[in-house]
Design a protein around this motif. Structure first.
Motif, short mmCIF file in Angstrom:
data_model
loop_
_atom_site.label_atom_id
_atom_site.label_comp_id
_atom_site.label_asym_id
_atom_site.label_seq_id
_atom_site.Cartn_x
_atom_site.Cartn_y
_atom_site.Cartn_z
N LEU A 242 0.70 -1.07 -0.02
CA LEU A 242 0.07 -0.12 -0.04
C LEU A 242 0.89 1.34 -0.02
O LEU A 242 1.83 1.32 0.47
CB LEU A 242 -0.96 -0.04 1.39
CG LEU A 242 -1.79 -1.20 1.35
CD1 LEU A 242 -2.64 -1.23 2.71
CD2 LEU A 242 -3.01 -1.11 0.02
N LYS A 243 0.39 2.34 -0.47
CA LYS A 243 1.04 3.52 -0.32
C LYS A 243 1.28 3.94 1.02
O LYS A 243 0.48 3.90 1.95
CB LYS A 243 0.34 4.73 -1.23
CG LYS A 243 0.32 4.51 -2.70
CD LYS A 243 -0.42 5.56 -3.49
CE LYS A 243 -0.30 5.48 -5.08
NZ LYS A 243 -0.58 6.61 -5.72
N ALA A 244 2.67 4.86 1.02
CA ALA A 244 2.82 5.42 2.35
C ALA A 244 1.76 6.26 2.66
O ALA A 244 1.29 7.24 1.87
CB ALA A 244 4.11 5.70 2.39
N VAL A 245 1.10 6.72 4.14
CA VAL A 245 0.51 7.64 4.53
C VAL A 245 1.21 8.42 5.43
O VAL A 245 2.05 8.20 6.22
CB VAL A 245 -0.80 7.20 5.11
CG1 VAL A 245 -1.65 6.20 4.10
CG2 VAL A 245 -0.57 6.27 6.38
N LEU B 124 -11.31 10.44 5.63
CA LEU B 124 -11.24 8.81 5.59
C LEU B 124 -9.68 8.60 5.87
O LEU B 124 -8.67 8.95 5.59
CB LEU B 124 -11.35 8.43 3.91
CG LEU B 124 -11.23 6.86 3.84
CD1 LEU B 124 -11.83 6.74 2.61
CD2 LEU B 124 -9.65 6.51 3.34
N VAL B 125 -9.59 7.68 6.93
CA VAL B 125 -8.22 7.39 7.35
C VAL B 125 -8.10 5.89 7.38
O VAL B 125 -8.65 5.31 7.80
CB VAL B 125 -7.92 7.98 8.66
CG1 VAL B 125 -7.96 9.53 9.05
CG2 VAL B 125 -8.92 7.33 9.86
N TRP B 126 -6.78 5.55 6.73
CA TRP B 126 -6.23 4.08 6.90
C TRP B 126 -4.88 4.14 7.31
O TRP B 126 -4.02 4.14 6.46
CB TRP B 126 -6.55 3.65 5.46
CG TRP B 126 -6.29 2.26 5.08
CD1 TRP B 126 -5.00 1.26 6.08
CD2 TRP B 126 -6.66 1.53 4.14
NE1 TRP B 126 -5.52 0.18 5.51
CE2 TRP B 126 -6.06 0.16 4.18
CE3 TRP B 126 -7.23 1.75 2.89
CZ2 TRP B 126 -6.34 -0.82 3.25
CZ3 TRP B 126 -7.09 0.79 1.94
CH2 TRP B 126 -6.91 -0.62 1.91
N PRO B 127 -4.58 4.04 8.65
CA PRO B 127 -3.43 4.15 9.11
C PRO B 127 -2.63 2.96 9.10
O PRO B 127 -3.15 2.03 9.24
CB PRO B 127 -3.67 4.71 10.54
CG PRO B 127 -4.94 4.00 10.88
CD PRO B 127 -5.65 4.26 9.74
N ASP B 128 -1.14 2.86 9.41
CA ASP B 128 -0.48 1.81 9.71
C ASP B 128 -0.69 1.46 10.87
O ASP B 128 -0.80 2.31 11.91
CB ASP B 128 0.95 2.15 9.37
CG ASP B 128 1.25 2.41 7.88
OD1 ASP B 128 0.69 1.61 7.12
OD2 ASP B 128 1.89 3.35 7.52
N SER C 52 -3.26 11.86 1.51
CA SER C 52 -2.34 10.79 1.54
C SER C 52 -3.01 9.29 1.93
O SER C 52 -2.89 8.41 1.31
CB SER C 52 -1.15 10.75 2.55
OG SER C 52 -1.59 10.81 3.89
N HIS C 53 -4.25 9.55 2.79
CA HIS C 53 -4.82 8.32 3.28
C HIS C 53 -5.81 7.86 2.11
O HIS C 53 -6.21 6.83 1.73
CB HIS C 53 -5.71 8.57 4.21
CG HIS C 53 -4.75 8.46 5.65
ND1 HIS C 53 -4.58 7.69 6.67
CD2 HIS C 53 -3.96 9.34 5.96
CE1 HIS C 53 -3.83 7.74 7.44
NE2 HIS C 53 -3.18 8.89 7.27
N ALA C 54 -6.22 8.85 1.42
CA ALA C 54 -7.16 8.59 0.36
C ALA C 54 -6.40 8.11 -0.84
O ALA C 54 -7.07 7.00 -1.51
CB ALA C 54 -7.98 9.85 -0.41
N GLU C 55 -5.33 8.45 -1.17
CA GLU C 55 -4.44 7.74 -2.30
C GLU C 55 -4.16 6.45 -2.05
O GLU C 55 -4.10 5.50 -2.82
CB GLU C 55 -3.20 8.66 -2.57
CG GLU C 55 -3.47 10.04 -3.09
CD GLU C 55 -2.21 10.86 -3.17
OE1 GLU C 55 -1.18 10.37 -2.38
OE2 GLU C 55 -1.92 11.81 -3.81
#
Length: 537
Positions: free
Chosen positions: A53-56, A314-318, A449-452
């Motif tokens: 996944l892309k970095a956020v 929208l948040v998709w963190p590590d 960054s989270h959307a990407e």
């Protein structure tokens, strides 16, 4: 030969498959026999497949209002979850508290208005404490909802008592008039006439599970806006995708904006006019479910109407891989009380007297009935115009995927509404400051960054199949000039069906590992795939 096949009890399908394999083998042999032709292919350059996944951007507590940072830090520590879950939910909860009672007009003279409601989507694997994090943050809103319900019960009891007295007066007046008319039919009489008593309306802040019809009734009684909390968000979105749910989907699309009213006309239910539909939507989902749903938004499916793109927060963190610790401590009472005080202050505030908001007027100079509004300070306006100029030009550059472009286009609302939320939560009054605007733009950069990552996850899911196929190619399990059927008939993991095999092949073609060619087989043309000489290395 025919008797031999009959002895094997082969069906007609088996015979057709055998002929097809024979034809494909003939094509393959033809390819292999033409070594010179193979060397004449204009092979593209191979590009490495995406690894992950892309970095956020990491979450920073500086994104939150000063008064809420200790509370957010305390919850993140005790729940042991990424702070992103806490911060995103706080923004959604603040949007519920402010609602549609005040707007922001990002231009100096124009009447373009946005409101504080936010759509929040938290993404994480099962077991990473999404639900406990959201529940802890939403506690102040739930408390406000409970207090409003208790007030309603008291007001309803008083209303019922007053309604009985009102009815008794009407009955007494009718009896008195009847007695007078019996004595003298021409007597002048009068009935007890008064406006019917309006029942109290229940103020709502948070709704968990309601049909769209019931949600419409709640919005009619709460033009300031309501929050909708759904622990599993994709279930709601998929429900809105079903046939017959078009009006429900349209209702939610209207609710994101917060600007518009809604009129419902039904034969059985009659006519209902909703002054304004303003929804704050908060929920969570799992990475796989979101990626699957976003595929429809990217591929032109039922979800390709901009609904999912409205989740600006929208948040998709590590999730940290450190060893888990058993944190067992008392909540920070001071931080908790301070946070509850912030929400109480926002709920009790008068937009004009407390926040110094302007009352909008119509052409006749009289109030036009819309909520009060705040504008940007000169410094805040300059920062916003600089950002928006760059942002709008980037949207028009043609370099973005249409789905991502649609998502970022919604930042026209996201940035000024975030600035409004942060300004008021920080205790600000009057024009929105440059500090709040810079804070909102920091949110926008973080959220982008989270959307990407989210939209890129669709490709990553397909890349996993492509990597599985590439491993088979390197192991020599597929010959040059293979077909999609050669892949999925083997039932390899991740490549079990036609759709998975086709997507994997498409990714390898896109990254240069394969070249598609049309092979004439005596019937319709079939696609076969030539393997790049460097793909087996």
């Amino acid at each position: 030969m025919s008797n031999f096949l009959e002895d094997l009890a082969l069906t007609d399908d088996d015979l057709r498959a055998a002929r097809e394999r024979s034809e494909i083998n003939r094509v393959r042999k033809n390819f292999l026999a033409k070594g010179a032709a193979a060397s004449g292919i204009a092979w593209p350059d191979i590009e490495p497949l995406p690894d992950s996944l892309k970095a956020v951007e990491p979450f920073a507590m500086a994104l939150l209002p000063d008064s809420l940072r200790p509370w957010a830090q305390d919850i993140a520590n005790r729940v042991q979850c990424p702070p992103d879950f806490i911060g995103a939910t706080i923004i959604g909860a603040l949007g519920i508290a402010i609602g549609r009672r005040v707007g922001v007009r990002p231009k100096l003279r124009d009447d373009w208005t946005e409101y504080a409601n936010q759509w929040v989507c938290i993404v994480g694997r099962p077991g990473v404490m999404k639900s406990p994090a959201m529940s802890a943050v939403l506690a102040p809103v739930k408390r406000l909802d409970m207090e409003a319900s208790q007030r309603f019960e008291d007001e309803l009891a008083l209303h019922e008592s007053e309604a009985k007295i009102h009815k008794m007066r009407q009955d007494a007046a009718e009896k008195k008039a009847m007695a007078a008319l019996k004595k003298n039919p021409d007597a002048a009489v009068s009935l007890h006439e008064s406006e019917p008593l309006e029942p109290p309306k229940l103020t709502r802040y948070l709704v968990n599970d309601a049909t769209v019809e019931k949600l419409g009734e709640i919005c009619a009684d709460n033009p300031q806006g309501v929050g909708v909390f759904r622990d599993e968000l994709v279930s709601l979105l998929k429900g809105l995708d079903r046939d017959g749910q078009e009006s429900a989907r349209g209702f939610y699309l209207t609710g994101w904006n917060g600007n518009d009213g809604y009129v419902v006309d039904r034969i059985m239910r009659g006519h209902q006019r909703i002054e304004a539909v303003c929804l704050s939507l908060i929920g969570s989902t799992q990475p796989g479910r979101l990626s699957e749903y976003l595929r429809s938004a990217i591929g032109g499916g039922a979800a390709d109407d901009g609904l999912v793109q409205r989740f600006g927060v929208l948040v998709w963190p590590d999730v940290p891989r450190e060893t888990w610790e058993n944190v067992d401590c008392w909540p920070d009472a001071e931080a908790k009380h301070a946070a509850h005080a912030v929400f109480k202050r926002l709920i009790d505030a008068d937009p004009v007297e407390t926040w110094q908001a302007e009352i909008p007027v119509g052409p006749d100079g009289e109030p036009d009935g819309n909520p009060p509004f705040l504008r940007l300070s000169p410094e805040g306006m300059e920062i916003f115009v600089d950002w928006r100029t760059e942002h709008e030009n980037a949207l028009r550059g043609g370099d973005l995927h249409p789905a991502m472009e649609s998502h970022l286009a919604k930042y026209r609302k996201l940035v000024p509404s975030l600035a409004l939320v942060l300004h008021l939560a920080n205790g600000g009054t009057g024009p929105i400051t440059d500090y709040a605007m810079n804070q909102a733009l920091a949110w926008a950069a973080y959220l982008r960054s989270h959307a990407e990552r989210a939209y890129g996850s669709v490709l990553v899911a397909e890349v996993s199949g492509a990597k599985a196929l590439l491993r088979r190619i390197k192991a020599g399990d597929l010959a040059d000039g293979f077909s999609a059927r050669d892949v999925y008939r083997n039932q390899w993991s991740g490549l079990e069906n036609r759709e998975a095999a086709t997507k994997a092949i498409g990714v390898l073609v896109e990254y240069g590992y394969l070249v598609a060619e049309a092979a004439e087989t005596g019937g319709r043309a079939k696609s076969v795939y030539r393997i790049h000489p460097g793909a087996r290395k």
